[in-house]
Design a protein around this motif. Sequence first.
Motif, mmCIF file in Angstrom:
data_model
loop_
_atom_site.group_PDB
_atom_site.id
_atom_site.type_symbol
_atom_site.label_atom_id
_atom_site.label_comp_id
_atom_site.label_asym_id
_atom_site.label_seq_id
_atom_site.Cartn_x
_atom_site.Cartn_y
_atom_site.Cartn_z
ATOM 1 N N GLU A 126 -75.540 7.020 16.491
ATOM 2 C CA GLU A 126 -75.642 5.866 17.365
ATOM 3 C C GLU A 126 -76.964 5.824 18.109
ATOM 4 O O GLU A 126 -77.366 4.779 18.591
ATOM 5 N N GLN B 32 -71.593 -0.236 26.594
ATOM 6 C CA GLN B 32 -70.156 -0.012 26.790
ATOM 7 C C GLN B 32 -69.455 -1.305 27.191
ATOM 8 O O GLN B 32 -68.352 -1.589 26.732
ATOM 9 N N LYS C 226 -69.123 -3.461 24.088
ATOM 10 C CA LYS C 226 -68.073 -2.955 23.201
ATOM 11 C C LYS C 226 -66.695 -3.348 23.717
ATOM 12 O O LYS C 226 -65.815 -3.721 22.943
ATOM 13 N N ARG D 3 -66.207 -7.033 23.072
ATOM 14 C CA ARG D 3 -65.958 -7.264 21.645
ATOM 15 C C ARG D 3 -64.515 -6.905 21.279
ATOM 16 O O ARG D 3 -63.844 -7.633 20.563
ATOM 17 N N ARG D 4 -64.029 -5.768 21.793
ATOM 18 C CA ARG D 4 -62.656 -5.354 21.510
ATOM 19 C C ARG D 4 -61.662 -6.376 22.053
ATOM 20 O O ARG D 4 -60.707 -6.760 21.378
#
Length: 88
Positions: free
Chosen positions: A5, A39, A42, A45-46
């Motif tokens: 990453e 973070q 993410k 997006r989730r």
Amino acid sequence: MSGAEQGPKIKYGENAPKLDKAQLQFMKLIEEQNLDRVQKLKRIRRNNLLTAGALGVSVLAIYGYSIFSVQQEKFLDDFEEPKKITTN
């Protein structure tokens, strides 16, 4: 954070620029802000994917229910009343 990453490590060798303490602290601050931003993205997006999944399931459920109810309605339309028997 795993190595996949993170960006590639750059080796400057002899030509490495010398950074003073203030620049290094600023770089660390920017890295921390970037990690927080990643973070947050993410998590967003989730949440978006979960919302999309819930909406998709809802649409399919409504579609399935409407197909079922139309078939049930056709079944009831095709139902013929038994003929009445008259006894004389």
